[in-house]
Design a protein around this motif. Sequence first.
Motif, PDB file in Angstrom:
ATOM      1  N   GLY A 116      62.232  38.815  55.402  1.00  0.00           N
ATOM      2  CA  GLY A 116      63.433  39.616  55.627  1.00  0.00           C
ATOM      3  C   GLY A 116      63.088  41.016  56.089  1.00  0.00           C
ATOM      4  N   GLU A 117      63.963  41.953  55.735  1.00  0.00           N
ATOM      5  CA  GLU A 117      63.800  43.330  56.203  1.00  0.00           C
ATOM      6  C   GLU A 117      62.437  43.889  55.827  1.00  0.00           C
ATOM      7  N   ALA A 118      62.120  43.807  54.534  1.00  0.00           N
ATOM      8  CA  ALA A 118      60.867  44.393  54.061  1.00  0.00           C
ATOM      9  C   ALA A 118      59.670  43.675  54.689  1.00  0.00           C
ATOM     10  N   GLU A 169      63.892  37.619  64.280  1.00  0.00           N
ATOM     11  CA  GLU A 169      62.660  38.389  64.104  1.00  0.00           C
ATOM     12  C   GLU A 169      61.496  37.507  63.655  1.00  0.00           C
ATOM     13  N   LYS A 170      61.818  36.386  63.028  1.00  0.00           N
ATOM     14  CA  LYS A 170      60.769  35.530  62.465  1.00  0.00           C
ATOM     15  C   LYS A 170      59.943  34.846  63.553  1.00  0.00           C
ATOM     16  N   LEU A 171      60.592  34.631  64.701  1.00  0.00           N
ATOM     17  CA  LEU A 171      59.969  33.839  65.774  1.00  0.00           C
ATOM     18  C   LEU A 171      58.573  34.339  66.150  1.00  0.00           C
ATOM     19  N   GLU A 187      75.576  45.685  50.607  1.00  0.00           N
ATOM     20  CA  GLU A 187      75.462  44.218  50.675  1.00  0.00           C
ATOM     21  C   GLU A 187      74.169  43.665  50.081  1.00  0.00           C
ATOM     22  N   ARG A 188      73.087  44.481  50.131  1.00  0.00           N
ATOM     23  CA  ARG A 188      71.804  43.998  49.575  1.00  0.00           C
ATOM     24  C   ARG A 188      71.198  45.125  48.758  1.00  0.00           C
ATOM     25  N   ILE A 189      71.720  45.283  47.535  1.00  0.00           N
ATOM     26  CA  ILE A 189      71.268  46.402  46.701  1.00  0.00           C
ATOM     27  C   ILE A 189      70.005  45.968  45.964  1.00  0.00           C
ATOM     28  N   ASN A 211      56.235  51.651  46.886  1.00  0.00           N
ATOM     29  CA  ASN A 211      57.667  51.838  47.092  1.00  0.00           C
ATOM     30  C   ASN A 211      57.877  52.845  48.215  1.00  0.00           C
ATOM     31  N   ASN A 212      58.908  52.572  49.022  1.00  0.00           N
ATOM     32  CA  ASN A 212      59.156  53.465  50.163  1.00  0.00           C
ATOM     33  C   ASN A 212      59.445  54.916  49.731  1.00  0.00           C
ATOM     34  N   ALA A 213      59.576  55.151  48.432  1.00  0.00           N
ATOM     35  CA  ALA A 213      59.765  56.527  47.941  1.00  0.00           C
ATOM     36  C   ALA A 213      58.566  57.413  48.280  1.00  0.00           C
ATOM     37  N   SER A 253      59.050  43.315  45.264  1.00  0.00           N
ATOM     38  CA  SER A 253      60.497  43.176  45.045  1.00  0.00           C
ATOM     39  C   SER A 253      60.985  44.059  43.900  1.00  0.00           C
ATOM     40  N   ASN A 254      62.182  44.575  44.077  1.00  0.00           N
ATOM     41  CA  ASN A 254      62.825  45.446  43.091  1.00  0.00           C
ATOM     42  C   ASN A 254      64.128  44.827  42.604  1.00  0.00           C
ATOM     43  N   PRO A 255      64.632  45.223  41.440  1.00  0.00           N
ATOM     44  CA  PRO A 255      63.932  46.044  40.448  1.00  0.00           C
ATOM     45  C   PRO A 255      62.880  45.211  39.710  1.00  0.00           C
ATOM     46  N   ALA A 300      58.140  40.002  48.918  1.00  0.00           N
ATOM     47  CA  ALA A 300      59.369  40.791  49.104  1.00  0.00           C
ATOM     48  C   ALA A 300      60.505  39.812  49.377  1.00  0.00           C
ATOM     49  N   ALA A 301      60.777  38.972  48.388  1.00  0.00           N
ATOM     50  CA  ALA A 301      61.843  37.975  48.537  1.00  0.00           C
ATOM     51  C   ALA A 301      62.785  37.986  47.344  1.00  0.00           C
ATOM     52  N   ALA A 302      62.554  38.892  46.408  1.00  0.00           N
ATOM     53  CA  ALA A 302      63.378  38.995  45.197  1.00  0.00           C
ATOM     54  C   ALA A 302      63.437  37.667  44.440  1.00  0.00           C
TER      55      ALA A 302
HETATM   56  N1  LIG Z   1      58.987  48.122  47.394  1.00  0.00           N
HETATM   57  C1  LIG Z   1      59.814  48.598  48.282  1.00  0.00           C
HETATM   58  O1  LIG Z   1      59.708  49.772  48.719  1.00  0.00           O
HETATM   59  C2  LIG Z   1      60.897  47.746  48.819  1.00  0.00           C
HETATM   60  C3  LIG Z   1      61.191  46.558  48.226  1.00  0.00           C
HETATM   61  N2  LIG Z   1      62.189  45.780  48.732  1.00  0.00           N
HETATM   62  C4  LIG Z   1      62.523  44.592  47.974  1.00  0.00           C
HETATM   63  O2  LIG Z   1      62.225  43.424  48.710  1.00  0.00           O
HETATM   64  C5  LIG Z   1      63.136  42.412  48.355  1.00  0.00           C
HETATM   65  C6  LIG Z   1      63.688  41.794  49.626  1.00  0.00           C
HETATM   66  O3  LIG Z   1      64.342  42.771  50.387  1.00  0.00           O
HETATM   67  P1  LIG Z   1      64.677  42.493  51.914  1.00  0.00           P
HETATM   68  O4  LIG Z   1      63.487  42.064  52.650  1.00  0.00           O
HETATM   69  O5  LIG Z   1      65.373  43.682  52.415  1.00  0.00           O
HETATM   70  O6  LIG Z   1      65.716  41.301  51.767  1.00  0.00           O
HETATM   71  P2  LIG Z   1      66.181  40.274  52.865  1.00  0.00           P
HETATM   72  O7  LIG Z   1      67.434  39.682  52.370  1.00  0.00           O
HETATM   73  O8  LIG Z   1      66.173  40.895  54.205  1.00  0.00           O
HETATM   74  O9  LIG Z   1      65.030  39.169  52.861  1.00  0.00           O
HETATM   75  C7  LIG Z   1      64.779  38.327  51.803  1.00  0.00           C
HETATM   76  C8  LIG Z   1      63.820  37.277  52.286  1.00  0.00           C
HETATM   77  O10 LIG Z   1      63.411  36.497  51.180  1.00  0.00           O
HETATM   78  C9  LIG Z   1      63.445  35.145  51.570  1.00  0.00           C
HETATM   79  N3  LIG Z   1      63.551  34.240  50.430  1.00  0.00           N
HETATM   80  C10 LIG Z   1      64.597  34.035  49.622  1.00  0.00           C
HETATM   81  N4  LIG Z   1      64.301  33.095  48.712  1.00  0.00           N
HETATM   82  C11 LIG Z   1      63.038  32.712  48.954  1.00  0.00           C
HETATM   83  C12 LIG Z   1      62.162  31.769  48.376  1.00  0.00           C
HETATM   84  N5  LIG Z   1      62.536  31.030  47.337  1.00  0.00           N
HETATM   85  N6  LIG Z   1      60.938  31.633  48.892  1.00  0.00           N
HETATM   86  C13 LIG Z   1      60.539  32.376  49.937  1.00  0.00           C
HETATM   87  N7  LIG Z   1      61.313  33.272  50.534  1.00  0.00           N
HETATM   88  C14 LIG Z   1      62.550  33.440  50.047  1.00  0.00           C
HETATM   89  C15 LIG Z   1      64.623  35.051  52.476  1.00  0.00           C
HETATM   90  O11 LIG Z   1      64.521  33.844  53.222  1.00  0.00           O
HETATM   91  P3  LIG Z   1      65.559  33.428  54.377  1.00  0.00           P
HETATM   92  O12 LIG Z   1      65.198  34.292  55.528  1.00  0.00           O
HETATM   93  O13 LIG Z   1      65.286  32.003  54.578  1.00  0.00           O
HETATM   94  O14 LIG Z   1      66.916  33.717  53.833  1.00  0.00           O
HETATM   95  C16 LIG Z   1      64.427  36.310  53.296  1.00  0.00           C
HETATM   96  O15 LIG Z   1      63.555  36.097  54.346  1.00  0.00           O
HETATM   97  C17 LIG Z   1      64.178  43.063  47.451  1.00  0.00           C
HETATM   98  O16 LIG Z   1      63.867  42.783  46.109  1.00  0.00           O
HETATM   99  C18 LIG Z   1      64.000  44.528  47.690  1.00  0.00           C
HETATM  100  O17 LIG Z   1      64.316  45.286  46.547  1.00  0.00           O
HETATM  101  C19 LIG Z   1      62.888  46.116  49.854  1.00  0.00           C
HETATM  102  C20 LIG Z   1      62.635  47.302  50.480  1.00  0.00           C
HETATM  103  C21 LIG Z   1      61.657  48.236  49.961  1.00  0.00           C
END
Ligand SMILES: NC(=O)C1=CN([C@@H]2O[C@H](COP(=O)(O)OP(=O)(O)OC[C@H]3O[C@@H](n4cnc5c(N)ncnc54)[C@H](OP(=O)(O)O)[C@@H]3O)[C@@H](O)[C@H]2O)C=CC1
Length: 589
Positions: free
Chosen positions: A323-325, A372-374, A174-176, A474-476, A429-431, A401-403
């Motif tokens: 988000g997750e990261a 979790e944000k609270l 779902e979130r690649i 990177n988590n690698a 953020s990746n890629p 980390a918001a892509a």
């Molecule tokens: N370097 C690494 O090892 C890793 C990198 N990542 C990368 O991090 C990125 C995010 O992953 P992940 O956290 O899992 O994704 P999530 O979907 O869990 O979280 C994305 C977050 O970005 C927020 N967001 C979206 N658009 C904007 C914006 N315009 N301004 C500010 N915030 C915004 C979202 O807001 P809202 O909550 O409002 O929807 C959400 O909180 C991906 O690119 C992933 O590849 C992830 C894991 C490991």
Amino acid sequence: MEKKNGPKGDIKAKSTPSSLSANKDVNIGRPRVRGVDIMRDPILNKGMAFTLEERQLLGIHGLLPPALLTQDRQAYQVMQNFYRWDNDLDRFIFLMGLQDRDEKLFYRTVIENIELMMPIIYTPTVGLACQKYGMIFRKPRGLYITIHDLGHVYDIMCNWPIDDVKAIVVTDGERILGLGDLGAYGMGIPIGKLSLYTACAGIQPHSCLPITIDVGTNNEQIRNDPLYIGLREPRVTGALYDQLIDEFMEAVVKRYGKNCLIQFEDFGNHNAFRFLEKYREKFCTFNDDIQGTAAVAVAGVITSLMVTGKPMKDNVFVFQGAGEASIGIAKLLCKAIMATGVSHQDALDQVWLVDSRGLIVKDRPKGGVTGEKLLFAKKHAPVDKLEDIVTAIKPTAIIGAAAVPGAFNEKILTDMGKINDRPIIFALSNPTSKAECTAEEAYRATDGRAVFASGSPFRSVQYKGKTFYPGQGNNAYIFPGLALAIIAADIRYVTEDIFLAAAESLARMVTKGNLDEGRVYPPLSDIRCVSLKLAEDIIAFAYKNNLAFRYPQPSNIKAFLDEMIYDTDYVSYIPPVYTWPETAGKTSL
Ligand SMILES: NC(=O)C1=CN([C@@H]2O[C@H](COP(=O)(O)OP(=O)(O)OC[C@H]3O[C@@H](n4cnc5c(N)ncnc54)[C@H](OP(=O)(O)O)[C@@H]3O)[C@@H](O)[C@H]2O)C=CC1
Ligand SMILES: CC(=O)C(=O)O
Ligand SMILES: [Mg+2]
């Protein structure tokens, strides 16, 4: 070099059947698979390295050209081909073909050229490969479990031909990376992650199982792709989805035991946190995007502070993304701050999050703050734009980390340079196409003062006569070593303290020389040594804290790990010759 009888922990009799067909009983020195089957089996295949004796013994004489090419020569040939391609997607296809043909040669070349090949089998190229998975699909790898298999998940797990799987990486696509919902095309991620289990940490490839849970995809473009490999249905959510994941978790335990590690990868945000809470104390599991990322980022913060010279308690962190990261990092960061003697509340006060609706503050008019944000919601006036947030909060570090590509624009980077002598800028953020900024943008806007890391690799940057080598946050750097520790020492509950210990271990491995070159992580070329040392440190930590259940406790953890890591040398299939004593068979009754 070739091993006569195979090292301990290498291809083992009985427990290591071919990845392709069940119950092929393999004995070192005397494989039960003969003839053309041995050449078609990637675990057993030696390409052109079968000796004349082996060719005759195994019934493959004449099926290969007469020359014998050692593994060294074949590795050379792989590299010649690798460089021939003019784009990374073709290199990805080429390497996957090699993995399907000759596993030992694949891992040998990847390990020897890790800095060159990791960006192909992992981020960023694996992202593109997932987007084009239908087109580049050649041969299945891993297990697919769909929503229509409810009630039969265990039966499907039993179709996997290997009985001693020790680790699973599972996604529901779902979130690649930052590419969104790619459905079953996401399978490239578990496969890539598990390739790093072996390449970085020497985990036996046969004990790793990539799994995709296919509950449909909401990505219409993919559903309409004529080459799509998954269910052409909208995602199933709610009770049925949960039932499938529950059944999957139970099926893993039934098939592979409660110690089998289950790494959650690239699930959507709304499921990732729920499942982590639901399963973390009942199964041997962790969420890589939340917890693995947290450990690598916190390690990067710890080492960055060695450069900036600012004590942990004096820093202010702003996360672009919640988000997750980001939440994972923010929580572990608070633990790291508290470890320096700061109270929980004061630690929380140092961490600010920004989501798609702006700064996370209490009573936000533009959409409330939940989940979790609270924990991180501040008493502060709402601020929407990241530029204004940076001006208002004056962070010492910004972590993206918001892509959202380019989110760290020139103004933000310049302002960070004005606020700080040495601003910390992590574009995680990746890629690469989703990175908040490039390494070059960060160094230029801050006159070479930025302490920079990125989720996907950037080349070195020349600026004002200096060469900067940006680190890959990177988590690698975490999950392969962590997985090795879990498997080797029988760690069943992967606590938050383990992730902090992992972060501290990684940070300790960064040298002054690395920092001087602009790196906040050890060079990627060292990732194998780093992963093994990380595993060693985690195991030591786990025994000390009663989290490891393998007994007796190894007296020398390094030697213990060395014994079990994967050996890429081909084994000899000629059985060892032994003789009977002179008198044997001569005794008369
Ligand atoms: N370097 C690494 O090892 C890793 C990198 N990542 C990368 O991090 C990125 C995010 O992953 P992940 O956290 O899992 O994704 P999530 O979907 O869990 O979280 C994305 C977050 O970005 C927020 N967001 C979206 N658009 C904007 C914006 N315009 N301004 C500010 N915030 C915004 C979202 O807001 P809202 O909550 O409002 O929807 C959400 O909180 C991906 O690119 C992933 O590849 C992830 C894991 C490991
Ligand atoms: C690296 C990783 O796990 C991700 O970007 O999702
Ligand atoms: Mg991930």
